[in-house]
Design a protein around this motif. Structure first.
Motif, mmCIF file in Angstrom:
data_model
loop_
_atom_site.group_PDB
_atom_site.id
_atom_site.type_symbol
_atom_site.label_atom_id
_atom_site.label_comp_id
_atom_site.label_asym_id
_atom_site.label_seq_id
_atom_site.Cartn_x
_atom_site.Cartn_y
_atom_site.Cartn_z
ATOM 1 N N SER A 39 0.829 -1.193 0.000
ATOM 2 C CA SER A 39 0.000 0.000 0.000
ATOM 3 C C SER A 39 0.877 1.260 0.000
ATOM 4 C CB SER A 39 -0.952 -0.059 1.212
ATOM 5 O OG SER A 39 -1.818 1.026 1.180
ATOM 6 N N ARG A 40 0.568 2.209 0.865
ATOM 7 C CA ARG A 40 1.361 3.449 0.912
ATOM 8 C C ARG A 40 2.434 3.408 1.989
ATOM 9 N NH1 ARG A 40 -1.887 7.801 -1.324
ATOM 10 N NH2 ARG A 40 -1.114 9.288 0.206
ATOM 11 N N THR A 41 2.497 2.311 2.718
ATOM 12 C CA THR A 41 3.499 2.197 3.796
ATOM 13 C C THR A 41 4.236 0.854 3.702
ATOM 14 O OG1 THR A 41 1.756 1.358 5.237
ATOM 15 C CG2 THR A 41 2.312 3.698 5.467
ATOM 16 N N PRO A 42 5.023 0.677 2.637
ATOM 17 C CA PRO A 42 5.705 -0.619 2.470
ATOM 18 C C PRO A 42 6.712 -0.920 3.573
ATOM 19 C CG PRO A 42 6.484 0.965 0.838
ATOM 20 C CD PRO A 42 5.308 1.601 1.521
ATOM 21 N N GLU A 43 7.086 0.098 4.361
ATOM 22 C CA GLU A 43 8.035 -0.140 5.451
ATOM 23 C C GLU A 43 7.364 -0.873 6.619
ATOM 24 O OE1 GLU A 43 6.662 2.672 4.634
ATOM 25 O OE2 GLU A 43 6.258 3.945 6.384
ATOM 26 N N ILE A 44 6.034 -0.862 6.651
ATOM 27 C CA ILE A 44 5.315 -1.590 7.706
ATOM 28 C C ILE A 44 4.867 -2.927 7.106
ATOM 29 C CG2 ILE A 44 3.395 -1.554 9.331
ATOM 30 C CD1 ILE A 44 3.438 1.534 9.044
ATOM 31 N N GLU A 45 5.524 -4.004 7.535
ATOM 32 C CA GLU A 45 5.328 -5.284 6.849
ATOM 33 C C GLU A 45 4.399 -6.240 7.583
ATOM 34 O OE1 GLU A 45 9.416 -6.387 6.322
ATOM 35 O OE2 GLU A 45 9.654 -4.978 4.668
ATOM 36 N N THR A 46 4.228 -6.021 8.875
ATOM 37 C CA THR A 46 3.380 -6.933 9.653
ATOM 38 C C THR A 46 2.454 -6.125 10.552
ATOM 39 O OG1 THR A 46 4.782 -7.086 11.610
ATOM 40 C CG2 THR A 46 5.316 -8.557 9.772
ATOM 41 N N SER A 47 1.529 -6.834 11.187
ATOM 42 C CA SER A 47 0.616 -6.162 12.110
ATOM 43 C C SER A 47 1.171 -6.102 13.532
ATOM 44 C CB SER A 47 -0.744 -6.864 12.095
ATOM 45 O OG SER A 47 -0.571 -8.235 12.365
ATOM 46 N N LEU A 48 2.430 -6.514 13.725
ATOM 47 C CA LEU A 48 3.048 -6.407 15.056
ATOM 48 C C LEU A 48 3.177 -4.941 15.456
ATOM 49 C CD1 LEU A 48 6.068 -8.904 15.120
ATOM 50 C CD2 LEU A 48 3.806 -9.202 16.145
ATOM 51 N N LYS A 49 2.873 -4.677 16.713
ATOM 52 C CA LYS A 49 3.062 -3.320 17.251
ATOM 53 C C LYS A 49 4.489 -3.201 17.797
ATOM 54 C CE LYS A 49 -1.291 -1.938 16.810
ATOM 55 N NZ LYS A 49 -1.555 -2.838 15.680
ATOM 56 N N PRO A 50 4.992 -1.971 17.933
ATOM 57 C CA PRO A 50 6.342 -1.823 18.492
ATOM 58 C C PRO A 50 6.456 -2.528 19.849
ATOM 59 C CG PRO A 50 5.570 0.266 17.617
ATOM 60 C CD PRO A 50 4.411 -0.679 17.534
ATOM 61 N N GLY A 51 7.512 -3.280 20.012
ATOM 62 C CA GLY A 51 7.723 -3.990 21.273
ATOM 63 C C GLY A 51 6.946 -5.282 21.400
ATOM 64 N N GLU A 52 6.143 -5.601 20.416
ATOM 65 C CA GLU A 52 5.388 -6.862 20.472
ATOM 66 C C GLU A 52 6.277 -7.971 19.903
ATOM 67 O OE1 GLU A 52 1.727 -6.514 18.329
ATOM 68 O OE2 GLU A 52 0.902 -8.379 19.117
ATOM 69 N N ILE A 53 6.351 -9.077 20.634
ATOM 70 C CA ILE A 53 7.275 -10.156 20.268
ATOM 71 C C ILE A 53 6.502 -11.432 19.965
ATOM 72 C CG2 ILE A 53 9.086 -11.666 21.218
ATOM 73 C CD1 ILE A 53 10.147 -9.364 22.719
ATOM 74 N N ILE A 54 6.897 -12.110 18.908
ATOM 75 C CA ILE A 54 6.300 -13.414 18.602
ATOM 76 C C ILE A 54 6.812 -14.423 19.623
ATOM 77 C CG2 ILE A 54 6.097 -15.271 16.896
ATOM 78 C CD1 ILE A 54 6.673 -13.201 14.725
ATOM 79 N N THR A 55 5.913 -15.195 20.219
ATOM 80 C CA THR A 55 6.338 -16.242 21.148
ATOM 81 C C THR A 55 6.149 -17.636 20.548
ATOM 82 O OG1 THR A 55 4.158 -16.101 22.167
ATOM 83 C CG2 THR A 55 5.966 -14.933 23.270
ATOM 84 N N ALA A 56 5.140 -17.780 19.673
ATOM 85 C CA ALA A 56 4.864 -19.112 19.112
ATOM 86 C C ALA A 56 3.996 -18.978 17.868
ATOM 87 C CB ALA A 56 4.141 -19.984 20.140
ATOM 88 N N VAL A 57 3.955 -20.053 17.114
ATOM 89 C CA VAL A 57 2.994 -20.186 16.014
ATOM 90 C C VAL A 57 2.205 -21.459 16.293
ATOM 91 C CG1 VAL A 57 2.705 -20.596 13.539
ATOM 92 C CG2 VAL A 57 4.449 -19.002 14.335
ATOM 93 N N THR A 58 0.885 -21.364 16.252
ATOM 94 C CA THR A 58 0.086 -22.572 16.478
ATOM 95 C C THR A 58 -0.535 -23.033 15.165
ATOM 96 O OG1 THR A 58 -1.834 -21.245 17.093
ATOM 97 C CG2 THR A 58 -0.459 -22.061 18.887
#
Lengths: 221, 326
Positions: free
Chosen positions: B197-216
């Protein structure tokens, strides 16, 4: 090229020749990276250095305590700080496999990891494979089958093959393993080629490398 | 590489608190991040190493699925007997990616967060809206053989390079996260990666400081699972087009199908309408064509990548023919 001269251990003429070889090799291997990008040096920064970090590595059975700029890759720690120059710097971007070493017995690209991340871990390099004057079976097989020409990729090839044979014996599958549920895949030529695809040989000694690994794979461990 | 301070996280909360500060960056496997740091595409001033956190387990979930810790290495995930038995498409996709050395280091969470391999993103001397927002896109009129044909914008035509994520998209995986307050969140993988879209630098829906812990992974859907990757070399190359397919069929009739595609867009591409065209339909060329039409609706080439449109169609045909024996 390291234009900032941050590394004083090299004679500049050698660096220039080495850089030509590396950049040429990388350009041949992969079209994914522009040449200008590949030329970026490891510590090319004009700012003050960050606080050093201390790391203890068990390398080839010996403990080494190092104080390093945290930017130091494991490969640079081995080569520039411990004079273990058997592990080679090819592309320095994880694309050629010349820097392959074993961490806790698993093969990795030492150029794409920081030494400080491996505090307390064991590292095996090409220098640690032979027992005294007795070559490791893979080293002997590479000599017997002429598994190289220029030799630059060879230490990475051999360390990678050590890790690969261990993975295979543990029943780990590869992309060409036909039935995933059957853990023990026979090491056919196709399996060896696929499992060794992270190690590029610019001299294309691949048939002999496969033959050497096949012979070593059949030897009892 | 720019100078940075290095610290080892002792908890996810600690890591999240450090990562949310300016210049903070989490490092796990590091196989993509360090590559980008060497080129000064990424220039963190504080690196937070999470490798010693206990997030490296694969566990059964009560519903019959699997929970994959974010630090599970790609090689270990591909080799896990449960993954091989029940989620073959994921095992195959992982084994199709990178090299054995890289898979031994690369993590589950890091694989999802890896950056595009667009040449111009990597070359700091060229304009790139993803690396330097507002600077332009050199790929639009440049060498764009590997670029996206779906979901592009006039700001960015990069693709997401992961194979693993494509299989996870077909499997309806969910991404579990935690922030510095300890609040957990579950993000369906369909909503995890974004279009440029207009913000290609934002690639995921993660918020700042949000960390992935697992994938189910939910329990596997019925059907045969296939991952087909088409690339320039037989091994150790990114996908031009890849297909993760899970198709349930009997005697030439398809009951249900799931299709996710790699190499085509800024995220793993999945089109519900294409799957509807296949459901309860005969497994023949006409059916496969209507599904391909639905997948490729709105597809647009940029010169160098025009070939991906017919290649996607042919690859889908080939996969569906293989997976639906008569």
């Amino acid at each position: 090229m390291d234009e900032h001269g941050s590394n004083t251990e090299f004679n500049p003429i050698e660096v220039t020749r080495r850089t030509v070889v590396e950049t040429g090799a990388a350009a041949l291997l992969l079209t994914a990276l522009p040449r200008a990008a590949l030329a970026a040096g490891p510590l090319d920064d004009t700012g003050p250095p960050p606080p050093p970090a201390t790391v203890e590595l068990q390398i080839n059975g010996r403990s080494h305590l190092l104080t390093l700029d945290p930017r130091t890759t494991l490969l640079d720690a081995l080569r520039e700080h411990l004079a273990l120059t058997g592990s080679k710097k090819g592309c320095d971007h994880g694309q050629c496999g010349a820097c392959t070493v074993l961490i806790e017995g698993r093969r990795i690209n030492s150029c794409l990891t920081l030494a400080v991340m491996h505090d307390g871990q064991s590292v095996t390099t090409i220098e640690g494979l032979a027992e005294g004057e007795n070559l490791h079976p893979l080293q002997a097989a590479f000599v017997e089958h002429d598994g190289f020409q220029c030799g630059y990729c060879t230490s990475g090839q051999i360390c990678s093959a050590v890790g690969m044979l261990a993975e295979s014996r543990q029943g780990m599958p590869s992309y060409v393993t036909e039935v995933l549920a059957h853990p023990a895949a026979e090491l056919t030529d196709a399996e060896i080629r696929e499992r060794m695809s992270g190690n590029i040989c610019r001299c294309a000694a691949y048939p002999n490398i496969v033959a050497a690994i096949k012979q070593a794979a059949e030897m009892p461990t | 590489m720019r100078a940075f301070t290095y610290q080892r996280a002792d908890s996810t909360a600690h890591a999240a608190a450090a990562a949310v500060k300016p210049g903070g960056k989490i490092i796990a496997g590091g196989t993509n991040l360090l590559d980008l740091m060497k080129l000064q595409v990424e220039t963190p001033s504080n690196l937070i190493d999470i490798n010693r956190l206990p997030l490296d387990k694969i566990e059964e979930t009560p519903d019959g699925g699997l929970r994959i810790g974010t630090l599970v290495r790609n090689s270990d995930l591909a080799a896990d007997p449960r993954v091989r038995q029940r989620y073959g498409v994921l095992s195959r996709a992982l084994l199709a990616g990178a090299s054995a050395q890289l898979r031994n280091k690369a993590t589950t969470g890091g694989n999802l967060l890896q950056r595009t391999r667009c040449y111009y993103f990597y070359d700091v001397t060229k304009p790139c809206n993803k690396r330097n927002p507002g600077s332009g896109c050199a790929a639009l009129a440049g060498f764009n053989r590997i670029h996206a044909i779906l979901g592009t914008s006039n700001q960015c035509i990069a693709t997401h390079p992961s194979d693993m994520a494509v299989a996870m998209r077909a499997l309806d995986a969910k991404v579990e996260t935690v922030n510095r307050q300890g609040e957990t969140k579950v993000i369906p993988i369909a909503e995890f990666h974004r279009l440029p879209s207009r913000t290609p630098e934002i690639e995921t829906s993660l918020k700042p400081g949000e960390i992935i812990t697992a994938v189910t992974l939910p329990p596997p859907p019925p059907g045969v699972q296939v991952y087909r990757k088409v690339r320039d070399r037989a091994s150790y190359a990114f996908a031009l087009v890849s297909v993760a397919a899970i198709v349930d069929s009997t005697r030439g009739r398809i009951r249900s199908a799931r299709l996710a595609f790699g190499g085509l867009a800024h995220k793993p591409w999945r089109v519900a309408q294409a799957e509807q065209k296949l459901a309860n339909a005969p497994a023949n060329t006409a059916t496969f064509n209507t599904a391909a039409d639905a997948v490729l609706e709105g597809a647009r080439g940029f010169g160098g990548n025009d070939f991906k449109i017919p290649l996607t169609r042919r690859t889908l045909h080939s996969v569906l023919a293989e997976i639906t024996p008569t």
